[in-house]
Enzyme design. Structure first.
Site, PDB file in Angstrom:
ATOM      1  N   VAL A 137      39.739  33.558  40.809  1.00 44.74           N
ATOM      2  CA  VAL A 137      38.381  33.935  41.657  1.00 44.74           C
ATOM      3  C   VAL A 137      37.447  34.737  41.028  1.00 44.74           C
ATOM      4  CG1 VAL A 137      38.120  34.976  43.901  1.00 44.74           C
ATOM      5  CG2 VAL A 137      39.995  33.185  43.820  1.00 44.74           C
ATOM      6  N   ALA A 180      37.042  40.083  39.532  1.00 45.40           N
ATOM      7  CA  ALA A 180      37.853  38.643  39.380  1.00 45.40           C
ATOM      8  C   ALA A 180      39.535  39.043  39.548  1.00 45.40           C
ATOM      9  CB  ALA A 180      37.537  38.023  38.147  1.00 45.40           C
ATOM     10  N   LYS A 181      40.221  38.024  39.973  1.00 50.40           N
ATOM     11  CA  LYS A 181      41.541  38.075  39.868  1.00 50.40           C
ATOM     12  C   LYS A 181      42.079  36.598  39.745  1.00 50.40           C
ATOM     13  CE  LYS A 181      44.922  41.106  40.316  1.00 50.40           C
ATOM     14  NZ  LYS A 181      44.508  42.531  40.064  1.00 50.40           N
ATOM     15  N   GLY A 182      43.157  36.345  39.127  1.00 55.03           N
ATOM     16  CA  GLY A 182      43.850  35.040  38.919  1.00 55.03           C
ATOM     17  C   GLY A 182      45.333  34.842  38.988  1.00 55.03           C
TER      18      GLY A 182
END
Ligand code: NAD
Length: 412
Positions: free
Chosen positions: A57, A102-104
């Protein structure tokens, strides 16, 4: 359990309202800019075959390239990744880092994967990301990933592009261009903000008692620094349960016990306590450093501490936040308290781009300066806006920066 993305959006909207942020900016921030959702098929060493859901994201990149966090855990949800992407956006603003959030993550259980499975999984994750690279999206580590996973990600990125580029991946080992001081940075940052908030409350650390939930990377580093400063740590817990001693727990000895047994329970001279009972204990300071939504509407009223410092992301739900504010409990919010890791990731990138590497005292001095500035900015903003807590103060200050950037870019 409260939906952590909803908790993040509730905070966003409260801050937007009190801070009178432009309606169009608020509209943009209700949803991530980009969600990548894909699946990774993998032939496991066990002979089994599995397809793993994965996400990345990019929440907001008004202030710079998206950066950080790759979480691998069995119960991962897209909402969790969205919330963490939004937190990361605010965290970067709070620490004055010119980056987006962001993060994933990959929905998988690291305990069920061999090292070889894990390597192929994270390499496939990097291959699927688009866009990526130091000026687009820079993944870092989070729960379930560490230096080794980030080393594989860096290697995969460099194999794809044909260029060495240490600034493309964060949280890698120092020998591959990572920063020294990265591992303890978040716990150290929690401690620095705890000290600053205690000072503001005229609380003397060496005469105060504390409870720490979570004895992992963040909780351990924080507990060691707090213990060294003379605080009495009366309870510590992990996923298996907690331990209590009204006279204080020997933290260095506990660390050895955990290294040997894998859990805090059973440590000599302590009584067991549950993770729920933990927050109602008589103490001055609570540091939740484990998981989200642990202080909620059903246990917030029992909190006796005067200060909560959020090591974990989103440990206090919206309703609990209101109950605690009414009780006069000061909360140093996650986006400031645990921004030490993101801050040292920024230093890591700066070092990677300049090819100049710093020593530990330099990293720690710069970390302290930046995180204290973030805390002071939050406290100052909270003073200016009526009804604003430290959390809302941090978010207002961050939203003002995002608003300015979006206006200058012509987005709103
Ligand atoms: P970790 O995996 O090293 O440690 C987590 C600790 O919490 C372990 O002791 C685990 O047993 C305990 N735990 C897990 N589930 C629990 C539960 N339900 N109840 C009680 N204890 C539980 O993780 P970490 O890196 O120390 O991260 C802790 C928190 O801090 C997470 O919320 C993470 O998102 C946040 N955080 C970490 C960093 C970082 O740099 N590591 C940065 C920012 C935020």
């Amino acid at each position: 359990m409260d939906n952590v993305f909803q908790v993040a959006i509730n905070t966003l909207n409260r801050a937007g309202k009190i801070g009178q942020i432009d309606e169009r900016v608020m509209q943009i921030l209700q949803v991530p800019k980009r969600i990548q959702q894909f699946h990774i098929p993998l032939k496991l060493d066990s002979g089994a075959f599995k397809v793993f859901p994965a996400y990345r994201v990019h929440y907001c990149d008004a202030l710079g390239p998206c950066r950080n966090g790759t979480r691998i855990r069995p119960n991962l949800t897209l909402d969790e990744i969205k919330a963490l992407g939004l937190f990361m956006t605010i965290k970067h603003c709070a620490a004055a880092i010119p980056a987006g959030g962001a993060k994933g993550g990959i929905k998988a259980d690291p305990a069920e994967l061999t090292q070889n499975d894990m390597e192929r999984l994270v390499r496939a994750f990097v291959r699927a990301l688009s866009p990526k690279g130091p000026w687009a999206d820079v993944p870092g580590a989070d729960i379930g990933t560490g230096e080794q996973a980030m080393a594989w990600m860096l290697d995969e990125y460099e194999q794809i592009t044909g260029n060495h580029c240490p600034a493309a991946i964060n949280d890698k080992p120092p020998i591959l261009g990572g920063s020294v001081g990265g591992e303890a940075a978040t716990g150290r940052g929690v401690f620095i903000t705890l000290k600053a908030a205690a000072e503001d409350l005229q609380m003397v650390i060496s005469k105060s008692s504390a409870v720490v939930q979570g004895f992992g990377q963040v909780g351990t580093a924080l507990a060691e620094l707090l213990d060294a400063e003379g605080a009495k740590i009366v309870a510590v817990s992990d996923v298996f349960g907690g331990i209590f001693n009204a006279d204080g727990i020997d933290i260095p000895a506990l660390k050895t016990h955990v290294a040997e047994t894998g859990k805090v329970v059973g440590f000599h001279g302590t009584e067991p306590v549950t993770n729920e009972e933990l927050f109602a204990l008589d103490c001055d300071i609570i540091v939740p450093a484990a998981v989200q939504s642990v202080i909620h509407k059903d246990n917030a009223a029992d909190v006796k501490a005067k200060l909560i410092v959020e090591g974990a992301n989103g440990p206090v739900t919206t309703e609990a936040d209101e109950i605690l504010a009414e009780k006069g409990v000061t909360i140093v919010p996650d986006v400031v308290a645990n921004s030490g890791g993101a801050t040292v990731c920024h230093f890591e990138r700066t070092q990677g781009l300049s090819d100049q590497y710093w020593d530990l005292p330099t990293v720690n001095t710069m970390l302290e300066k930046r995180i204290l500035a973030a805390y002071r900015d939050a406290a100052e903003t909270a003073r200016v806006y009526e009804g604003a807590t430290l959390r809302i103060g941090t978010w207002i200050s961050a939203l003002k920066k995002i608003e300015k950037a979006m206006k200058l870019r012509g987005w709103v």
